[in-house]
Design a protein around this motif. Structure first.
Motif, short mmCIF file in Angstrom:
data_model
loop_
_atom_site.label_atom_id
_atom_site.label_comp_id
_atom_site.label_asym_id
_atom_site.label_seq_id
_atom_site.Cartn_x
_atom_site.Cartn_y
_atom_site.Cartn_z
N MET A 94 0.85 -1.20 0.00
CA MET A 94 0.00 0.00 0.00
C MET A 94 0.88 1.24 0.00
N ASP A 95 0.50 2.19 -0.85
CA ASP A 95 1.24 3.45 -0.94
C ASP A 95 1.27 4.15 0.42
N GLY A 96 2.41 4.81 0.72
CA GLY A 96 2.59 5.44 2.02
C GLY A 96 1.53 6.46 2.37
N LYS A 97 1.15 7.31 1.41
CA LYS A 97 0.14 8.33 1.67
C LYS A 97 -1.22 7.71 1.93
N ILE A 98 -1.53 6.65 1.17
CA ILE A 98 -2.81 5.96 1.36
C ILE A 98 -2.83 5.29 2.73
N PHE A 99 -1.69 4.66 3.08
CA PHE A 99 -1.59 4.01 4.39
C PHE A 99 -1.82 5.03 5.50
N ASP A 100 -1.18 6.19 5.39
CA ASP A 100 -1.33 7.23 6.42
C ASP A 100 -2.78 7.70 6.53
N SER A 101 -3.45 7.81 5.38
CA SER A 101 -4.85 8.27 5.41
C SER A 101 -5.75 7.24 6.08
N GLU A 148 -5.10 7.43 9.89
CA GLU A 148 -5.75 8.59 10.50
C GLU A 148 -7.27 8.39 10.56
N ALA A 149 -7.82 7.75 9.54
CA ALA A 149 -9.26 7.48 9.53
C ALA A 149 -9.65 6.54 10.67
N PHE A 150 -8.85 5.50 10.88
CA PHE A 150 -9.11 4.57 11.98
C PHE A 150 -8.89 5.27 13.33
N LYS A 151 -7.89 6.12 13.38
CA LYS A 151 -7.59 6.84 14.62
C LYS A 151 -8.74 7.76 15.00
N LYS A 163 0.38 1.32 17.50
CA LYS A 163 1.40 2.06 16.77
C LYS A 163 1.24 1.80 15.27
N LYS A 164 1.58 2.80 14.50
CA LYS A 164 1.41 2.72 13.06
C LYS A 164 2.18 1.56 12.45
#
Length: 481
Positions: free
Chosen positions: A1-8, A11-14, A45-46
């Protein structure tokens, strides 16, 4: 999974984004658990997180369901979000219990594709096999029953679709590394002759608006709405016979779930019963996806669509067509009166402890056997045309062995219905809306809808074409004005 997509996703789950509930799940490598976006557990943790498109994909990769957010209650199982129409139909049939009495080969033939192509679609779309999806669906239903009911282990196994207790136990130990009894909680619901379990939905959910729709059309003696609950007798066809019982549905808003109580004898057809509930309350709807398409419709007719609107579905094919036929050109009140008399004359008696639930809606096999249809039905204040249509649809369902929930080509079945004397386009479209899961019916021939169009100076219904494929939701919204 792309890093930006993973981060999004992280954050959505958070932020506990409910819009992702049922669409994605998060595996936590440090615990071996997978969760829903709405989980109240401490965010991991991420580096320990990985995201999956379905519960089945998470379980295939070795994760166990979280005991806090309970993935078995997640709405939708990602099926309405699939871009692949064949996959969508396959998942719908599986969830409706098609594989209770059929094989994967039968499912492939139903979809007019090869079994190999079906496996390829599952792999490409969900990164799992059909068997993975089926096994996870059964395990999660079993977990729901073990947690929320007092059914014995053997009944849970069969109600969840397992063919033997040994296979049931082996699957639990293989997937979750624990025995089924681990999920047992003290629950007395079964001692009253009923079983109660939860079925999740995506928020927002205009439960009371849907309940008002059902209440106005409730047929005395077979259904009612009382104390914000929906009561209904149902007949579930299994092989060549019927299982009879009743359901009680209420809203647990804090859990984003309906609480469904079923009579004891319906346990053996539980997947089909849950499918009926999901259909009546349109639980696979994604309200934000619908809203994104329809929100500008309020600029054309103010108030014609509200976020969280659902399409009131059907519990029974013959019942829904009969409702539509009898309701032609008469008021809702008059129609429900005739329908109630029809049920008391031809429906089976059902013993319940609930006042107002006394009969099952007549089954098509019994109506199909009637010889003097005019003498019988016209005595109930039906016209000869309506009597012809009732008999015609009963014969059609029986001899064609049609189940609206299993059809792939709605248009083909609607065309066949239109050949039955007394069934016109309005009736066929109404049935498609409420019994065939058709989300794109703008019922512009309906009297109330035509009246609204005239009041708002709408002369060309093509103005609503841009709201495909969700125009059924517009029809429901127009009826509410």
């Amino acid at each position: 999974m792309d890093g930006k997509i993973f981060d999004s996703f992280y954050e959505a789950f958070k932020s506990k984004d409910k819009r992702l509930d049922g669409k994605y799940f998060m595996g936590v490598s440090s615990t071996g658990i997978y969760c829903r976006p709405v989980c109240n557990a401490k965010m991991p943790k991420k580096d320990n997180c990985i995201f999956y498109k379905s519960a089945a994909e998470a379980e295939v990769n070795g994760y166990r369901p979280c005991l806090i957010c309970r993935p078995e209650l997640a709405p939708g199982n990602a099926k309405v979000d699939s871009s692949h129409q064949i996959l969508k139909e396959a998942l719908r049939l599986i969830d409706d219990g098609f594989l209770e009495d059929n094989t994967l080969q039968d499912l492939s033939l139903k979809l007019n594709i090869s079994a190999r192509h079906l496996r390829r679609i599952f792999k490409n779309e969900l990164n799992i096999s059909p068997i993975n999806y089926i096994e996870t669906s059964r395990l999660l239903l079993a977990k729901n029953l073990l947690t929320d009911t007092n059914l014995n282990i053997l009944d849970v196994a069969y109600a969840s679709g397992f063919k033997s207790l040994r296979r049931f136990n082996d699957s639990f130990k293989s997937k979750y590394k624990i025995s089924p009894s681990h999920f047992r909680k003290e629950n007395n619901s079964f001692k009253t002759g009923t079983v109660t379990l939860k079925v999740g939905y995506k928020e927002p959910f205009r439960y009371e608006a849907l309940l008002n729709f059902l209440a106005r059309r409730a047929i005395p003696k077979i259904e009612k709405v009382e104390n914000n609950k929906y009561y209904k007798t149902i007949a579930v066809k299994k092989n060549d016979s019927y299982v009879y019982g009743y359901i009680i549905v209420s809203n647990n808003e804090s859990k984003s779930a309906l609480e469904v109580t079923i009579s004891e004898n319906l346990v053996r057809v539980l997947p089909q019963v849950l499918s009926i509930v999901k259909n009546i309350f349109d639980l696979n709807s994604d309200p934000y996806a619908v809203y994104d398409v329809l929100k500008s419709a309020n600029d054309i007719i103010p108030g014609c669509f509200k976020l969280g609107t659902r399409i009131p579905g059907s519990s029974n094919d013959f019942e829904m067509v009969a409702r539509a036929i009898i309701g032609q050109l008469i008021s809702v009140e008059n129609a429900t009166e005739v329908l109630s008399e029809f049920c008391q004359k031809y429906g089976k008696k059902l013993k319940t402890t609930i006042p107002g639930l006394e009969y099952i809606f007549p089954i098509p096999e019994d109506i199909s056997k009637i010889d003097n249809i005019y003498d019988e039905l016209c005595a109930l204040k039906m016209s000869r045309t309506k009597a012809d249509a009732i008999k015609g649809i009963a014969d059609f369902l029986v001899y064609e062995n049609i189940s609206f929930k299993e059809i792939i080509d709605n248009r083909n079945v609607m065309d066949k219905m239109l050949r039955i004397k007394g069934i016109g386009q309005w009736t066929a479209n109404y049935v498609a809306m409420r019994a065939m899961n058709e989300s794109d019916v703008l019922l512009d021939t309906d009297y109330a809808v035509k009246k609204l169009f005239k009041e708002n100076d709408i002369r060309d219904v093509k103005i609503f074409d841009k709201y495909k494929p969700y125009r059924t939701y517009l029809t429901i919204g127009l009826w509410e004005i």
